[in-house]
Design a protein around this motif. Structure first.
Motif, PDB file in Angstrom:
ATOM      1  N   ARG A 206      61.554 -24.764  22.755  1.00  7.22           N
ATOM      2  CA  ARG A 206      60.309 -25.261  22.172  1.00  7.22           C
ATOM      3  C   ARG A 206      59.486 -24.107  21.618  1.00  7.22           C
ATOM      4  NH1 ARG A 206      59.287 -29.644  19.695  1.00  7.22           N
ATOM      5  NH2 ARG A 206      57.174 -30.407  19.882  1.00  7.22           N
TER       6      ARG A 206
ATOM      7  N   THR B  11      53.565 -29.272  23.178  1.00  6.35           N
ATOM      8  CA  THR B  11      53.702 -28.695  24.520  1.00  6.35           C
ATOM      9  C   THR B  11      54.808 -29.355  25.347  1.00  6.35           C
ATOM     10  OG1 THR B  11      51.941 -30.148  25.336  1.00  6.35           O
ATOM     11  CG2 THR B  11      51.294 -27.959  24.568  1.00  6.35           C
ATOM     12  N   ASN B  12      55.647 -30.197  24.707  1.00  5.28           N
ATOM     13  CA  ASN B  12      56.803 -30.780  25.405  1.00  5.28           C
ATOM     14  C   ASN B  12      57.627 -29.685  26.063  1.00  5.28           C
ATOM     15  OD1 ASN B  12      56.318 -33.422  24.816  1.00  5.28           O
ATOM     16  ND2 ASN B  12      58.059 -33.686  23.442  1.00  5.28           N
TER      17      ASN B  12
ATOM     18  N   LEU C 150      45.508 -39.018  19.123  1.00  2.69           N
ATOM     19  CA  LEU C 150      45.834 -39.575  20.433  1.00  2.69           C
ATOM     20  C   LEU C 150      46.247 -41.032  20.289  1.00  2.69           C
ATOM     21  CD1 LEU C 150      42.759 -38.196  22.415  1.00  2.69           C
ATOM     22  CD2 LEU C 150      45.040 -37.187  22.238  1.00  2.69           C
TER      23      LEU C 150
ATOM     24  N   ALA D 175      47.622 -32.142  15.505  1.00  2.00           N
ATOM     25  CA  ALA D 175      48.592 -32.273  16.600  1.00  2.00           C
ATOM     26  C   ALA D 175      48.503 -33.656  17.196  1.00  2.00           C
ATOM     27  CB  ALA D 175      48.336 -31.211  17.668  1.00  2.00           C
TER      28      ALA D 175
ATOM     29  N   LYS E   2      52.136 -42.225  16.087  1.00  2.00           N
ATOM     30  CA  LYS E   2      51.673 -40.845  15.893  1.00  2.00           C
ATOM     31  C   LYS E   2      52.711 -40.014  15.140  1.00  2.00           C
ATOM     32  CE  LYS E   2      51.146 -40.088  20.278  1.00  2.00           C
ATOM     33  NZ  LYS E   2      51.656 -41.369  20.810  1.00  2.00           N
ATOM     34  N   THR E   3      53.963 -40.094  15.575  1.00  2.00           N
ATOM     35  CA  THR E   3      55.021 -39.320  14.926  1.00  2.00           C
ATOM     36  C   THR E   3      55.231 -39.783  13.491  1.00  2.00           C
ATOM     37  OG1 THR E   3      56.141 -38.776  16.997  1.00  2.00           O
ATOM     38  CG2 THR E   3      57.495 -38.769  14.989  1.00  2.00           C
TER      39      THR E   3
ATOM     40  N   ASN F  44      52.402 -44.365  23.550  1.00  2.00           N
ATOM     41  CA  ASN F  44      53.772 -44.254  23.052  1.00  2.00           C
ATOM     42  C   ASN F  44      54.054 -45.436  22.134  1.00  2.00           C
ATOM     43  OD1 ASN F  44      54.236 -41.967  24.542  1.00  2.00           O
ATOM     44  ND2 ASN F  44      55.290 -43.026  26.203  1.00  2.00           N
TER      45      ASN F  44
ATOM     46  N   GLN G 275      58.975 -33.332  17.196  1.00  2.29           N
ATOM     47  CA  GLN G 275      59.003 -33.663  18.618  1.00  2.29           C
ATOM     48  C   GLN G 275      60.364 -33.333  19.216  1.00  2.29           C
ATOM     49  OE1 GLN G 275      58.076 -37.773  19.286  1.00  2.29           O
ATOM     50  NE2 GLN G 275      57.963 -37.551  21.475  1.00  2.29           N
TER      51      GLN G 275
ATOM     52  N   GLN H  65      52.039 -23.809  27.692  1.00  2.00           N
ATOM     53  CA  GLN H  65      51.310 -24.799  26.902  1.00  2.00           C
ATOM     54  C   GLN H  65      50.064 -24.162  26.297  1.00  2.00           C
ATOM     55  OE1 GLN H  65      50.390 -28.253  29.255  1.00  2.00           O
ATOM     56  NE2 GLN H  65      52.530 -28.725  29.672  1.00  2.00           N
TER      57      GLN H  65
ATOM     58  N   ASP I 244      54.008 -32.086  16.490  1.00  2.00           N
ATOM     59  CA  ASP I 244      54.332 -33.338  17.174  1.00  2.00           C
ATOM     60  C   ASP I 244      54.650 -33.015  18.635  1.00  2.00           C
ATOM     61  OD1 ASP I 244      54.904 -35.925  17.794  1.00  2.00           O
ATOM     62  OD2 ASP I 244      56.539 -36.155  16.356  1.00  2.00           O
ATOM     63  N   GLU I 245      53.711 -33.314  19.517  1.00  2.80           N
ATOM     64  CA  GLU I 245      53.827 -33.029  20.944  1.00  2.80           C
ATOM     65  C   GLU I 245      54.276 -31.588  21.178  1.00  2.80           C
ATOM     66  OE1 GLU I 245      55.438 -36.045  23.453  1.00  2.80           O
ATOM     67  OE2 GLU I 245      54.841 -37.657  22.105  1.00  2.80           O
TER      68      GLU I 245
END
Length: 199
Positions: free
Chosen positions: A151, A172-173, A40, A199, A47-48, A43, A89, A180, A169-170
């Protein structure tokens, strides 16, 4: 040789930089099979870049990313791809590609000489599409799918890679809440089966 109990994924004094910014400093990490961890942060917090470093797509600024105790830099790219799958992502544009063909890209690390598909590749891809609820889209052009459908197709490609370590990488975008939960459950099952999910 390391024992089978060695952590599937690890980091030793790992450093990650984004340009001149130090984003991760001295990370020590050991993740055993069966674990699903979430990273977590705000932005732009790295993380990425951390996931890309753990996947071996970029060099750490310090320390090392490890797979079963092996420094990623000592492994061939195909070997890394057999052991780590990354759901990025952002998806690449795949013009003229069917959904099935897009999912089969996840089998690249397992292909034989001259990029030949193994006999089990198509059934594995179709099964992954079924698990993600988009088997009916297999013959559709990837570019015609909605963002959420794309996705889920990318998640299917990650799944068919059959790597013990999965980096999301994210994940559930672009997905509605129902999908999700479905996508996260697919990868939670991977962890319950002894894999690692970060994740």
């Amino acid at each position: 040789a390391l024992s089978a109990a060695a952590p599937l994924l690890g980091a030793r004094a790992l450093g990650v930089r984004g340009g001149s910014r130090l984003l991760v400093d001295g990370l020590d990490l050991e993740v055993a099979g069966g674990e699903f961890l979430a990273v977590l942060g705000r932005n732009g917090s790295g993380k990425t870049l951390l996931l890309h470093t753990l996947a071996g797509l970029r060099a750490p600024s310090a320390g090392a990313a490890m797979l079963r105790g092996d420094d990623l830099r000592s492994l061939a790219r195909r070997e890394v791809a057999r052991r780590i799958a990354l759901l990025p992502q952002d998806l690449e544009d795949l013009p003229g590609t069917t959904v099935l063909e897009a999912v089969l890209t996840g089998r690249y690390a397992h292909q034989g000489a001259f990029g030949a598909d193994a006999p089990q590749d198509v059934p594995l891809a179709l099964a992954a599409l079924q698990r993600l609820g988009i088997a009916d889209f297999a013959r559709r052009e990837f570019a015609t799918l909605s963002g959420g459908e794309q996705r889920r197709a990318a998640a299917a490609a990650t799944l068919v890679q059959q790597a013990p370590v999965v980096l999301l990488d994210e994940p559930t975008n672009h997905l509605d809440p129902h999908h999700q939960l479905a996508v996260l459950e697919v990868f939670a099952a991977h962890a319950r089966d002894g894999g690692v999910v970060l994740a």
